[in-house]
Design an enzyme around this catalytic site. Structure first.
Site, PDB file in Angstrom:
ATOM      1  N   ARG A   1      -0.263  14.759  29.501  1.00 13.58           N
ATOM      2  CA  ARG A   1      -0.556  15.493  28.295  1.00 13.58           C
ATOM      3  C   ARG A   1       0.154  14.451  27.028  1.00 13.58           C
ATOM      4  O   ARG A   1       1.493  14.704  26.953  1.00 13.58           O
ATOM      5  CB  ARG A   1      -0.223  16.705  28.078  1.00 13.58           C
TER       6      ARG A   1
ATOM      7  N   HIS B   1      -7.827   3.412  20.695  1.00 15.42           N
ATOM      8  CA  HIS B   1      -6.545   4.027  21.234  1.00 15.42           C
ATOM      9  C   HIS B   1      -6.846   4.253  22.622  1.00 15.42           C
ATOM     10  O   HIS B   1      -6.097   4.162  23.332  1.00 15.42           O
ATOM     11  CB  HIS B   1      -6.489   5.376  20.578  1.00 15.42           C
TER      12      HIS B   1
ATOM     13  N   TYR C   1       1.795  16.722  34.691  1.00 19.53           N
ATOM     14  CA  TYR C   1       1.735  17.948  35.803  1.00 19.53           C
ATOM     15  C   TYR C   1       0.931  17.554  36.851  1.00 19.53           C
ATOM     16  O   TYR C   1      -0.076  16.596  36.502  1.00 19.53           O
ATOM     17  CB  TYR C   1       1.784  19.406  35.099  1.00 19.53           C
ATOM     18  N   LEU C   2       0.992  18.036  38.015  1.00 14.88           N
ATOM     19  CA  LEU C   2       0.349  17.535  39.088  1.00 14.88           C
ATOM     20  C   LEU C   2      -0.313  18.925  39.571  1.00 14.88           C
ATOM     21  O   LEU C   2       0.572  19.766  40.086  1.00 14.88           O
ATOM     22  CB  LEU C   2       1.195  16.766  39.979  1.00 14.88           C
TER      23      LEU C   2
ATOM     24  N   GLY D   1       1.063  -1.163   0.155  1.00 16.14           N
ATOM     25  CA  GLY D   1       0.075  -0.140  -0.119  1.00 16.14           C
ATOM     26  C   GLY D   1       0.833   1.428  -0.108  1.00 16.14           C
ATOM     27  O   GLY D   1       0.596   2.085   0.367  1.00 16.14           O
ATOM     28  N   ALA D   2       2.209   1.337  -0.884  1.00 15.34           N
ATOM     29  CA  ALA D   2       3.020   2.062  -0.450  1.00 15.34           C
ATOM     30  C   ALA D   2       2.686   3.502  -1.151  1.00 15.34           C
ATOM     31  O   ALA D   2       3.112   4.685  -0.993  1.00 15.34           O
ATOM     32  CB  ALA D   2       4.394   1.476  -1.078  1.00 15.34           C
ATOM     33  N   SER D   3       1.479   3.417  -2.066  1.00 17.52           N
ATOM     34  CA  SER D   3       1.043   4.629  -2.813  1.00 17.52           C
ATOM     35  C   SER D   3       0.154   5.410  -1.975  1.00 17.52           C
ATOM     36  O   SER D   3      -0.173   6.529  -2.165  1.00 17.52           O
ATOM     37  CB  SER D   3       0.345   4.135  -4.123  1.00 17.52           C
TER      38      SER D   3
ATOM     39  N   GLN E   1      -0.305  14.982  23.778  1.00 21.77           N
ATOM     40  CA  GLN E   1      -0.074  15.608  22.752  1.00 21.77           C
ATOM     41  C   GLN E   1      -1.148  16.880  22.886  1.00 21.77           C
ATOM     42  O   GLN E   1      -2.160  16.591  23.274  1.00 21.77           O
ATOM     43  CB  GLN E   1       0.029  15.105  21.424  1.00 21.77           C
TER      44      GLN E   1
ATOM     45  N   LYS F   1     -14.148  15.117  16.952  1.00 19.18           N
ATOM     46  CA  LYS F   1     -13.485  15.705  15.605  1.00 19.18           C
ATOM     47  C   LYS F   1     -14.179  16.900  15.645  1.00 19.18           C
ATOM     48  O   LYS F   1     -15.183  16.983  16.008  1.00 19.18           O
ATOM     49  CB  LYS F   1     -13.485  14.832  14.606  1.00 19.18           C
TER      50      LYS F   1
HETATM   51  N1  LIG Z   1      -4.062   7.663   6.968  1.00 17.67           N
HETATM   52  C1  LIG Z   1      -4.110   7.635   8.208  1.00 17.67           C
HETATM   53  O1  LIG Z   1      -3.907   8.634   8.716  1.00 17.67           O
HETATM   54  C2  LIG Z   1      -4.404   6.279   8.978  1.00 17.67           C
HETATM   55  C3  LIG Z   1      -4.558   5.049   8.332  1.00 17.67           C
HETATM   56  N2  LIG Z   1      -4.746   4.028   8.872  1.00 17.67           N
HETATM   57  C4  LIG Z   1      -5.135   2.690   8.502  1.00 17.67           C
HETATM   58  O2  LIG Z   1      -3.894   2.326   7.674  1.00 17.67           O
HETATM   59  C5  LIG Z   1      -4.270   1.763   6.316  1.00 17.67           C
HETATM   60  C6  LIG Z   1      -3.700   2.440   5.298  1.00 17.67           C
HETATM   61  O3  LIG Z   1      -4.224   3.945   5.226  1.00 17.67           O
HETATM   62  P1  LIG Z   1      -4.087   4.602   4.226  1.00 17.67           P
HETATM   63  O4  LIG Z   1      -2.938   4.794   3.630  1.00 17.67           O
HETATM   64  O5  LIG Z   1      -4.798   6.225   4.572  1.00 17.67           O
HETATM   65  O6  LIG Z   1      -5.061   4.102   2.976  1.00 17.67           O
HETATM   66  P2  LIG Z   1      -5.320   4.492   1.496  1.00 17.67           P
HETATM   67  O7  LIG Z   1      -6.866   4.578   1.420  1.00 17.67           O
HETATM   68  O8  LIG Z   1      -4.562   5.591   1.054  1.00 17.67           O
HETATM   69  O9  LIG Z   1      -4.888   3.153   0.921  1.00 17.67           O
HETATM   70  C7  LIG Z   1      -3.653   2.724   0.776  1.00 17.67           C
HETATM   71  C8  LIG Z   1      -3.500   2.092  -0.628  1.00 17.67           C
HETATM   72  O10 LIG Z   1      -4.186   0.922  -0.885  1.00 17.67           O
HETATM   73  C9  LIG Z   1      -4.724   0.627  -2.116  1.00 17.67           C
HETATM   74  N3  LIG Z   1      -5.994   0.814  -2.067  1.00 17.67           N
HETATM   75  C10 LIG Z   1      -6.962   1.657  -1.648  1.00 17.67           C
HETATM   76  N4  LIG Z   1      -8.296   1.511  -1.790  1.00 17.67           N
HETATM   77  C11 LIG Z   1      -8.129   0.232  -2.106  1.00 17.67           C
HETATM   78  C12 LIG Z   1      -9.178  -0.916  -2.438  1.00 17.67           C
HETATM   79  N5  LIG Z   1     -10.320  -0.658  -2.370  1.00 17.67           N
HETATM   80  N6  LIG Z   1      -8.792  -1.940  -3.033  1.00 17.67           N
HETATM   81  C13 LIG Z   1      -7.551  -2.257  -3.370  1.00 17.67           C
HETATM   82  N7  LIG Z   1      -6.572  -1.336  -3.061  1.00 17.67           N
HETATM   83  C14 LIG Z   1      -6.751  -0.181  -2.273  1.00 17.67           C
HETATM   84  C15 LIG Z   1      -4.295   2.006  -2.961  1.00 17.67           C
HETATM   85  O11 LIG Z   1      -2.935   1.640  -3.698  1.00 17.67           O
HETATM   86  P3  LIG Z   1      -3.076   1.276  -5.071  1.00 17.67           P
HETATM   87  O12 LIG Z   1      -4.192   1.674  -5.670  1.00 17.67           O
HETATM   88  O13 LIG Z   1      -1.686   1.882  -5.822  1.00 17.67           O
HETATM   89  O14 LIG Z   1      -2.999  -0.272  -5.021  1.00 17.67           O
HETATM   90  C16 LIG Z   1      -3.581   2.947  -1.772  1.00 17.67           C
HETATM   91  O15 LIG Z   1      -2.842   3.792  -2.140  1.00 17.67           O
HETATM   92  C17 LIG Z   1      -5.944   1.722   6.459  1.00 17.67           C
HETATM   93  O16 LIG Z   1      -6.279   0.385   7.197  1.00 17.67           O
HETATM   94  C18 LIG Z   1      -6.316   2.813   7.386  1.00 17.67           C
HETATM   95  O17 LIG Z   1      -7.440   2.394   8.034  1.00 17.67           O
HETATM   96  C19 LIG Z   1      -4.715   3.826  10.346  1.00 17.67           C
HETATM   97  C20 LIG Z   1      -4.544   5.291  11.063  1.00 17.67           C
HETATM   98  C21 LIG Z   1      -4.502   6.435  10.577  1.00 17.67           C
HETATM   99  O1  LIG Z   2      -6.149   6.431  14.207  1.00 17.50           O
HETATM  100  C1  LIG Z   2      -6.451   7.277  14.148  1.00 17.50           C
HETATM  101  O2  LIG Z   2      -5.605   8.379  14.582  1.00 17.50           O
HETATM  102  C2  LIG Z   2      -5.873   9.560  14.188  1.00 17.50           C
HETATM  103  C3  LIG Z   2      -5.110  10.448  15.311  1.00 17.50           C
HETATM  104  O3  LIG Z   2      -3.877  10.312  15.413  1.00 17.50           O
HETATM  105  P1  LIG Z   2      -2.797  11.258  15.992  1.00 17.50           P
HETATM  106  O4  LIG Z   2      -1.526  10.579  16.303  1.00 17.50           O
HETATM  107  O5  LIG Z   2      -2.731  12.366  15.094  1.00 17.50           O
HETATM  108  O6  LIG Z   2      -3.539  12.004  17.311  1.00 17.50           O
HETATM  109  C4  LIG Z   2      -7.297  10.028  13.878  1.00 17.50           C
HETATM  110  O7  LIG Z   2      -7.155  11.553  12.960  1.00 17.50           O
HETATM  111  C5  LIG Z   2      -7.900   9.310  12.808  1.00 17.50           C
HETATM  112  O8  LIG Z   2      -9.025   9.574  12.665  1.00 17.50           O
HETATM  113  C6  LIG Z   2      -7.775   7.897  13.438  1.00 17.50           C
HETATM  114  O9  LIG Z   2      -8.146   6.805  12.482  1.00 17.50           O
END
Ligand SMILES: NC(=O)C1=CN([C@@H]2O[C@H](COP(=O)(O)OP(=O)(O)OC[C@H]3O[C@@H](n4cnc5c(N)ncnc54)[C@H](OP(=O)(O)O)[C@@H]3O)[C@@H](O)[C@H]2O)C=CC1
Ligand SMILES: O=C1O[C@H](COP(=O)(O)O)[C@@H](O)[C@H](O)[C@H]1O
Length: 584
Positions: free
Chosen positions: A468, A333, A476-477, A104-106, A470, A429
């Site tokens: 705290r 969390h 602190y107390l 999922g590097a993209s 973040q 949020k």
């Molecule tokens: N973004 C965030 O801040 C956070 C994300 N997460 C979790 O981490 C994981 C990755 O998050 P994030 O990078 O935001 O996710 P993305 O939606 O950006 O997906 C990551 C990659 O997965 C591929 N992808 C997306 N949707 C699909 C699909 N329906 N079917 C197949 N491949 C798909 C795409 O790559 P390509 O098309 O190149 O294959 C995409 O670049 C998720 O499980 C998310 O819930 C958890 C906490 C915070």
């Molecule tokens: O897991 C998640 O966390 C972020 C908040 O993370 P933080 O480290 O920036 O506090 C939240 O925005 C997101 O909705 C949730 O999926």
């Protein structure tokens, strides 16, 4: 096999050839002596030695007991039981290459957090000498294009910018990309070829980070397990949340993953456990006599876990609407922090001892009552010339959605230590501020001699400990103090440990700590499947009830302090939210 070229790849150039051990490291008490070492970065060795975890001295060991740099023969698959693997021993072995594949590097998370965290570890010399990073996703791009993308999000530590450009270049040279489908064994076999080529045919340990939507976790686990696991070292898989959306789907996910991976290969990440102040929670509690004896219903009146963000779902509404704030923040969390806060003293700092205690406390929790929960959803709001969109204005959110973007809940633990103590959670949020904190409000001092100096509101005079998380980490107390002078006037003052004033170094991002732990095989900060079951067992009935009864959330303006219902809920349990007293 060491030194052989990989027959399945067209190119025969190997980036790293296996090297013999050229060092011995020795950790003794709190000191570590590193004997001449040309192949391994010193921090990589010294961190393992210096940590207070029950690692064996004198050798590098992962928490499953195997030397980190040793070989465990796996017969070509990840499915082989641990006890059947034969760790090799002794000197003369080649040092393993560490291969990290970001699946999922993209995506957003990879760019925002994972690659920058890997670079930070490299920059700080925490990665072993021989490591490579692979990006894997469907998007078509080559190594150079990946490097261009990730170079935009890499940053150097504020305090050490000198070698930044050099270090970045060195890091980027170790980054490669392979494009493939998530359910194609063939494409993972191609990845395996490329990995072997870069690993130079030597020993390798492989870490896969599944930074993808959860519906494709199992496909990837299957393909990676059968076609791209290490044949000579360990293979581990980091899985991102969400781990299901209720007890049933989570158990199903676990069951499917376990068809291809053993539990000890699965690292379920909750990035809040990697935050510095959460890591410090146990230190504060268990290593300070001024706190340890107070940690119970005898002295603590209530505990509050507060998460707020000053922005809405902005762009993530599609994902968010299927989960809501309770699943997104509370069930994972905040509950993880609660478990760490409230657990009994573990037998040791070993991962299993800690996780055993967390499971016990989670299983001791009273089922959550609907009347102990309030939900909210932010609505649009204008302030001067600026207007802020409501949740329903997000084009990715279904019309008329009643998904909560705010929730507050009172939880209770049915055990001797915490009987009757409200543990309040609040998460939202689009609120007025961004912050995450733990607040511990203590009981009144019995027969307080200075009672009359506090006026009628004795609650205002009780001690409060705040961690705290973040922004601007601090502990602190709040204490009562005499205002200097000839009279006898008391005020509330803070004994304040503000991290940026006390410590000079930058605080590492949670993903750095967690990635390093996964590399080291340290599972303490990852969620075990029974912990996950217990967490879902607690929240699933509530979530079902909210959904079945279609409970409408209380609307609150974007940028406000949230629904007033949260105050009534707290008041019902004789609690005042510590973040809203106007004192800090
Ligand atoms: N973004 C965030 O801040 C956070 C994300 N997460 C979790 O981490 C994981 C990755 O998050 P994030 O990078 O935001 O996710 P993305 O939606 O950006 O997906 C990551 C990659 O997965 C591929 N992808 C997306 N949707 C699909 C699909 N329906 N079917 C197949 N491949 C798909 C795409 O790559 P390509 O098309 O190149 O294959 C995409 O670049 C998720 O499980 C998310 O819930 C958890 C906490 C915070
Ligand atoms: O897991 C998640 O966390 C972020 C908040 O993370 P933080 O480290 O920036 O506090 C939240 O925005 C997101 O909705 C949730 O999926």
């Amino acid at each position: 096999m060491a030194g052989q070229l990989n027959p399945c790849c067209s190119s025969s150039t190997s980036a790293f050839s296996a090297s013999k051990f050229q060092h011995e490291s020795s950790c003794f008490s709190n000191q570590f002596i590193i004997l001449p070492n040309k192949t391994r970065s010193s921090k990589w060795v010294s961190r393992i030695c210096s940590r207070n975890y029950p690692r064996k001295h004198f050798e590098l060991k992962s928490s499953n007991g195997y030397p980190l740099n040793a070989v465990a023969f796996q017969n070509g698959s990840m499915g082989k039981p641990l006890e059947e693997q034969v760790p090799s021993s002794g000197s003369g072995e080649a040092e393993a290459t560490l291969s990290i594949t970001v699946v999922g590097a993209s995506g957003d998370l990879a760019k925002k957090k994972i690659f920058p965290a890997l670079f930070a570890l490299f920059y700080e010399d925490f990665l072993p000498e021989n490591f490579i990073v692979f990006g894997y996703a469907r998007t078509r791009m080559n190594d150079v294009e990946l490097r261009n993308i990730i170079s935009q999000t890499l940053t150097c530590r504020i305090d050490k910018r000198e070698n930044c450009a050099d270090k970045m270049e060195q890091f980027l040279k170790r980054c490669y990309y392979h494009s493939g489908q998530y359910n194609s064994e063939e494409h993972f076999a191609e990845l395996d070829c490329k990995l072997k080529e870069k690993e130079g045919g030597g020993l390798s340990n492989r870490l896969f980070y599944l930074s993808i939507p959860p519906n494709i976790f199992v496909d990837v686990a299957k393909c990676a397990s059968s076609k791209a696991s290490s044949i000579s070292g360990w293979t581990r898989v980091i899985v991102e949340k969400p781990f299901g959306r209720d007890l049933e789907s989570s158990s199903e996910l676990t069951r499917h993953l376990k068809q291809y991976l053993r539990e000890d290969q699965i690292f379920r990440i909750d990035h809040y456990l990697g935050k510095e102040l959460v890591e410090n929670l146990s230190v504060l509690r268990f290593s300070n006599l001024v706190f340890e004896p107070l940690w119970s219903r005898n002295y603590i009146r209530n505990v509050q876990f507060i998460f707020s963000e000053d922005f809405g779902t902005e762009g993530r509404g599609g994902y968010f609407d299927n989960y809501g704030i309770i699943r997104d923040i509370m069930q994972n969390h905040l509950l993880q922090i609660l478990a760490l806060f409230a657990m009994e003293t573990p037998v040791s700092l070993d991962a299993e001892d800690i996780r055993n205690e967390k499971v016990k406390v989670l299983r001791s929790m009273r089922p959550i009552q609907l009347e102990d929960v309030i939900t909210g959803q932010y609505k649009g709001h204008s302030k001067g010339a600026k207007s802020y969109p409501g949740y329903l204005d997000d084009p990715t959110v279904p019309k008329g959605s009643i998904t909560p973007t705010f929730a507050a809940a009172a939880l209770f633990i049915n055990n001797a230590r915490w009987d009757g103590v409200p543990f309040l959670m609040k998460a939202g949020k689009a609120l007025h501020t961004k912050r995450a904190e733990i607040r511990v409000q203590f009981r009144h001092v019995p027969g307080n001699l200075y009672k009359r100096n506090f006026g009628t509101d004795l609650d205002k005079a009780t001690n409060e400990l705040v961690l705290r998380l973040q922004p601007d980490e601090a502990i602190y107390l709040k204490i009562n103090n005499k205002v200097p002078g000839l009279g006898m006037r008391l005020d509330r003052s803070d004994l304040n440990l503000l991290y940026r004033a006390r410590y000079t170094g930058e605080i590492p991002d949670a993903y750095e700590r967690l990635l390093l732990d996964a590399i080291e095989g340290e599972r303490r900060l990852f969620i075990r499947s029974d912990e996950l079951d217990a967490a879902w067992a607690l929240f699933t009935p509530l979530l079902k009830e909210l959904e079945e009864k279609k409970i409408a959330p209380e609307l609150y303006p974007y940028g406000s302090r949230g629904p007033v219902g949260a105050h009534y809920l707290a008041a019902k349990h004789n609690v005042r939210w510590g973040d809203l007293t106007g004192e800090d």
